[in-house]
Design a protein around this motif. Sequence first.
Motif, PDB file in Angstrom:
ATOM      1  N   MET A  31       0.823  -1.369  -0.013  1.00 16.57           N
ATOM      2  CA  MET A  31      -0.044  -0.078   0.010  1.00 16.57           C
ATOM      3  C   MET A  31       0.776   1.249  -0.054  1.00 16.57           C
ATOM      4  SD  MET A  31      -2.958  -1.146   2.615  1.00 16.57           S
ATOM      5  CE  MET A  31      -3.956   0.588   2.598  1.00 16.57           C
ATOM      6  N   THR A  32       2.120   1.103   0.440  1.00 21.26           N
ATOM      7  CA  THR A  32       2.952   2.398   0.329  1.00 21.26           C
ATOM      8  C   THR A  32       3.493   2.554  -1.065  1.00 21.26           C
ATOM      9  OG1 THR A  32       4.842   1.178   0.856  1.00 21.26           O
ATOM     10  CG2 THR A  32       3.552   1.817   2.582  1.00 21.26           C
ATOM     11  N   ARG A  33       4.107   3.734  -1.115  1.00 26.75           N
ATOM     12  CA  ARG A  33       4.986   4.005  -2.292  1.00 26.75           C
ATOM     13  C   ARG A  33       6.163   3.122  -2.488  1.00 26.75           C
ATOM     14  NH1 ARG A  33       6.035  10.574  -1.503  1.00 26.75           N
ATOM     15  NH2 ARG A  33       6.521   9.659   0.524  1.00 26.75           N
ATOM     16  N   ALA A  34       6.774   2.900  -3.608  1.00 28.75           N
ATOM     17  CA  ALA A  34       7.919   1.878  -3.966  1.00 28.75           C
ATOM     18  C   ALA A  34       9.175   2.059  -3.188  1.00 28.75           C
ATOM     19  CB  ALA A  34       8.088   1.778  -5.273  1.00 28.75           C
ATOM     20  N   LYS A  35       9.197   3.649  -2.995  1.00 32.39           N
ATOM     21  CA  LYS A  35      10.557   3.867  -2.096  1.00 32.39           C
ATOM     22  C   LYS A  35      10.221   3.859  -0.612  1.00 32.39           C
ATOM     23  CE  LYS A  35       9.142   8.842  -2.871  1.00 32.39           C
ATOM     24  NZ  LYS A  35       9.812   9.918  -3.541  1.00 32.39           N
ATOM     25  N   ALA A  36       9.221   3.355  -0.137  1.00 29.52           N
ATOM     26  CA  ALA A  36       9.038   3.040   1.166  1.00 29.52           C
ATOM     27  C   ALA A  36       8.664   1.730   1.487  1.00 29.52           C
ATOM     28  CB  ALA A  36       7.986   4.077   1.707  1.00 29.52           C
ATOM     29  N   ALA A  37       8.723   0.596   0.774  1.00 26.69           N
ATOM     30  CA  ALA A  37       7.942  -0.559   0.937  1.00 26.69           C
ATOM     31  C   ALA A  37       8.625  -1.188   1.957  1.00 26.69           C
ATOM     32  CB  ALA A  37       7.804  -1.434  -0.512  1.00 26.69           C
ATOM     33  N   LEU A  38       9.967  -1.277   1.898  1.00 32.03           N
ATOM     34  CA  LEU A  38      10.956  -2.185   2.737  1.00 32.03           C
ATOM     35  C   LEU A  38      10.764  -1.440   4.131  1.00 32.03           C
ATOM     36  CD1 LEU A  38      14.217  -2.899   0.402  1.00 32.03           C
ATOM     37  CD2 LEU A  38      12.252  -4.261   1.277  1.00 32.03           C
ATOM     38  N   ASN A  39      10.750  -0.181   4.355  1.00 32.48           N
ATOM     39  CA  ASN A  39      10.796   0.266   5.468  1.00 32.48           C
ATOM     40  C   ASN A  39       9.294   0.118   6.370  1.00 32.48           C
ATOM     41  OD1 ASN A  39       9.430   3.114   6.934  1.00 32.48           O
ATOM     42  ND2 ASN A  39      11.848   2.665   7.611  1.00 32.48           N
ATOM     43  N   MET A  40       8.484  -0.088   5.552  1.00 31.75           N
ATOM     44  CA  MET A  40       6.932  -0.323   6.169  1.00 31.75           C
ATOM     45  C   MET A  40       7.379  -1.938   6.484  1.00 31.75           C
ATOM     46  SD  MET A  40       3.936   1.066   6.359  1.00 31.75           S
ATOM     47  CE  MET A  40       4.273   0.437   8.141  1.00 31.75           C
ATOM     48  N   MET A  41       7.815  -2.832   5.832  1.00 30.89           N
ATOM     49  CA  MET A  41       7.819  -4.089   6.080  1.00 30.89           C
ATOM     50  C   MET A  41       8.556  -4.304   7.288  1.00 30.89           C
ATOM     51  SD  MET A  41       7.729  -5.781   2.374  1.00 30.89           S
ATOM     52  CE  MET A  41       7.421  -7.585   2.808  1.00 30.89           C
ATOM     53  N   MET A  42       9.579  -3.630   7.272  1.00 25.47           N
ATOM     54  CA  MET A  42      10.599  -3.661   8.476  1.00 25.47           C
ATOM     55  C   MET A  42      10.071  -3.200   9.811  1.00 25.47           C
ATOM     56  SD  MET A  42      13.740  -4.978   8.286  1.00 25.47           S
ATOM     57  CE  MET A  42      14.649  -4.048   9.552  1.00 25.47           C
ATOM     58  N   MET A  43       9.013  -2.364   9.656  1.00 23.61           N
ATOM     59  CA  MET A  43       8.382  -1.823  10.964  1.00 23.61           C
ATOM     60  C   MET A  43       7.616  -2.917  11.629  1.00 23.61           C
ATOM     61  SD  MET A  43       7.122   1.911   9.792  1.00 23.61           S
ATOM     62  CE  MET A  43       6.790   2.548  11.183  1.00 23.61           C
ATOM     63  N   SER A  44       7.105  -3.967  10.755  1.00 23.96           N
ATOM     64  CA  SER A  44       6.398  -4.918  11.100  1.00 23.96           C
ATOM     65  C   SER A  44       7.253  -5.796  11.808  1.00 23.96           C
ATOM     66  CB  SER A  44       5.516  -5.682   9.981  1.00 23.96           C
ATOM     67  OG  SER A  44       4.543  -4.956   9.699  1.00 23.96           O
ATOM     68  N   PHE A  45       8.379  -6.222  11.017  1.00 28.99           N
ATOM     69  CA  PHE A  45       9.293  -7.248  11.419  1.00 28.99           C
ATOM     70  C   PHE A  45      10.207  -6.805  12.797  1.00 28.99           C
ATOM     71  CE2 PHE A  45       8.682  -9.292   7.519  1.00 28.99           C
ATOM     72  CZ  PHE A  45       8.940 -10.717   7.439  1.00 28.99           C
ATOM     73  N   ILE A  46      10.249  -5.638  12.825  1.00 26.97           N
ATOM     74  CA  ILE A  46      11.299  -5.026  14.117  1.00 26.97           C
ATOM     75  C   ILE A  46       9.956  -5.196  15.377  1.00 26.97           C
ATOM     76  CG2 ILE A  46      10.807  -2.593  13.781  1.00 26.97           C
ATOM     77  CD1 ILE A  46      14.009  -4.468  15.229  1.00 26.97           C
ATOM     78  N   SER A  47       8.878  -5.020  15.050  1.00 28.59           N
ATOM     79  CA  SER A  47       7.706  -5.291  16.243  1.00 28.59           C
ATOM     80  C   SER A  47       7.840  -6.790  16.666  1.00 28.59           C
ATOM     81  CB  SER A  47       6.352  -4.857  15.632  1.00 28.59           C
ATOM     82  OG  SER A  47       6.374  -3.608  15.274  1.00 28.59           O
ATOM     83  N   MET A  48       7.931  -7.656  15.854  1.00 25.40           N
ATOM     84  CA  MET A  48       8.028  -9.155  16.213  1.00 25.40           C
ATOM     85  C   MET A  48       9.287  -9.224  16.966  1.00 25.40           C
ATOM     86  SD  MET A  48       7.236 -10.957  12.321  1.00 25.40           S
ATOM     87  CE  MET A  48       7.005 -12.689  13.081  1.00 25.40           C
ATOM     88  N   GLY A  49      10.271  -8.876  16.787  1.00 27.05           N
ATOM     89  CA  GLY A  49      11.740  -9.012  17.421  1.00 27.05           C
ATOM     90  C   GLY A  49      11.536  -8.316  18.660  1.00 27.05           C
ATOM     91  N   LEU A  50      11.255  -7.049  18.885  1.00 25.77           N
ATOM     92  CA  LEU A  50      11.046  -6.351  20.176  1.00 25.77           C
ATOM     93  C   LEU A  50      10.229  -6.757  21.103  1.00 25.77           C
ATOM     94  CD1 LEU A  50      11.944  -2.870  18.642  1.00 25.77           C
ATOM     95  CD2 LEU A  50      13.438  -3.992  20.284  1.00 25.77           C
ATOM     96  N   VAL A  51       8.975  -7.135  20.586  1.00 21.48           N
ATOM     97  CA  VAL A  51       7.793  -7.306  21.417  1.00 21.48           C
ATOM     98  C   VAL A  51       7.907  -8.896  21.711  1.00 21.48           C
ATOM     99  CG1 VAL A  51       5.176  -7.669  21.597  1.00 21.48           C
ATOM    100  CG2 VAL A  51       6.146  -5.812  20.235  1.00 21.48           C
ATOM    101  N   ALA A  52       8.326  -9.761  21.054  1.00 26.77           N
ATOM    102  CA  ALA A  52       8.660 -10.981  21.492  1.00 26.77           C
ATOM    103  C   ALA A  52       9.458 -11.083  22.965  1.00 26.77           C
ATOM    104  CB  ALA A  52       9.468 -11.826  20.155  1.00 26.77           C
ATOM    105  N   VAL A  53      10.576 -10.336  22.868  1.00 26.08           N
ATOM    106  CA  VAL A  53      11.437 -10.153  24.044  1.00 26.08           C
ATOM    107  C   VAL A  53      10.982  -9.523  25.112  1.00 26.08           C
ATOM    108  CG1 VAL A  53      13.785  -9.140  24.708  1.00 26.08           C
ATOM    109  CG2 VAL A  53      13.702 -10.172  22.287  1.00 26.08           C
TER     110      VAL A  53
END
Length: 432
Positions: A31-53
């Motif tokens: 749903m984001t612009r192409a130049k923000a797609a990875l950042n958007m996905m990384m915000m979900s993945f870092i949430s997995m790492g931080l919240v799990a700990v």
Amino acid sequence: MDLTAGHVWVMVSAALVLLMTPGVAFFYGGMTRAKAALNMMMMSFISMGLVAVVWVLWGYSMTGGAGIGQLFGNPFASFGMTGLLNTEDLITAGYGATFAIITVALISGAIADRSKFGAWAIFVPIWATLVYCPIAYMVWGGGLLSAEGVLGSWAGEAIDFAGGTVVHINAGVAGLILALIIGKRKGFGKDPSQRPHNIPLVMIGAALLWFGWFGFNGGAAGSAQEAGLIWINTMAAPAAAMLGWLVTERIRDGRPTSLGAASGVVAGLVAITPACANVSPLGAIGLGIVAGVLAALAVGLKYKLGYDDSLDVVGVHLVAGLIGTLALGFIALPVDGAGGGLFYGGGFAQLGAQTVAAVFSIVYCAILTSIIGLVIHKTIGFRVSVEEETAGVDLTQHAETAYEFGGLGMGGAFQPVPAAEGSSIVQEGVKA
């Protein structure tokens, strides 16, 4: 401990719910612009790492057990889950972790395209600790809003089987607060490049979410009969919501869209979440239609009211979450012939309980999120500069791009330069 079918089902459900967060990453990333797609996905993945700990260390402990002022559990009672070793409680603890993870990840869609990744990484564990865990305790852990709590015993016990208040209202309110604190994207409402860049990715994400949601809603089923009702409702409500959203688009805009279909599915899933075990299949269809129509209309409010909720967290999660939570006051099934919603002769008691729980959750989340967000924003800053936003947060925050063929969606290829060679992370204006 003997491993029973119930234990296995909870473990499978937990795996399904954990898969939903990568589903959110795909859904939001497309749903984001192409130049923000990875950042958007990384915000979900870092949430997995931080919240799990956080969950293992003190988060789980804060959502149950002996409470502190009926607001949250003692964070040190099961610190590091050492006290749970050799017990079956580890299974339910793992299941609960996946809910905390996805709740935080959902918030990120409201601040897409313009947020500092480091600021988000600081926000995540603080918000999970001060907002998610207390709300989960107050609703599910015997705290303030439960039947044993002060508000719950006064107003009646609110029904929130799988997270209407704890997950979706919570995430929607937090997303709105952060969007207001950080401000609008450059060109908000005018720049055509802010449209979704990859609809197939969005639809893949929606499919993963729908798949995982059967574990999200069904993991806590107490019997085969209840599990069957939850399964049917989790199929019917999003299906009806998708149809409601598409019909609304057809009437309003002249044509239905793929993005609308995916968004309608998610809106229906959100709405049925609190109600999945407490409404009939016919009630689920009606709830889905209402949620699909109203969420489709609600996503346009950001342009009228002037807040930049980038990926419609407010329109989908807050609005549909409120619809599902309050609808129980009307369509909740009676239990053993007693109670139920207004349509079943249960009176206003259940509607009152649902309203109190929703309002309290909104106020609590809004106040705490405002404090956390403002402190981060006024210290290290939550938003990237206009230049970095223009260049794209993928490149400026991660030195990566999602697409390498001709700068798709980026208006040209931007080349990173070593920090020692200039004051900027990127060299602007180099056309492919």
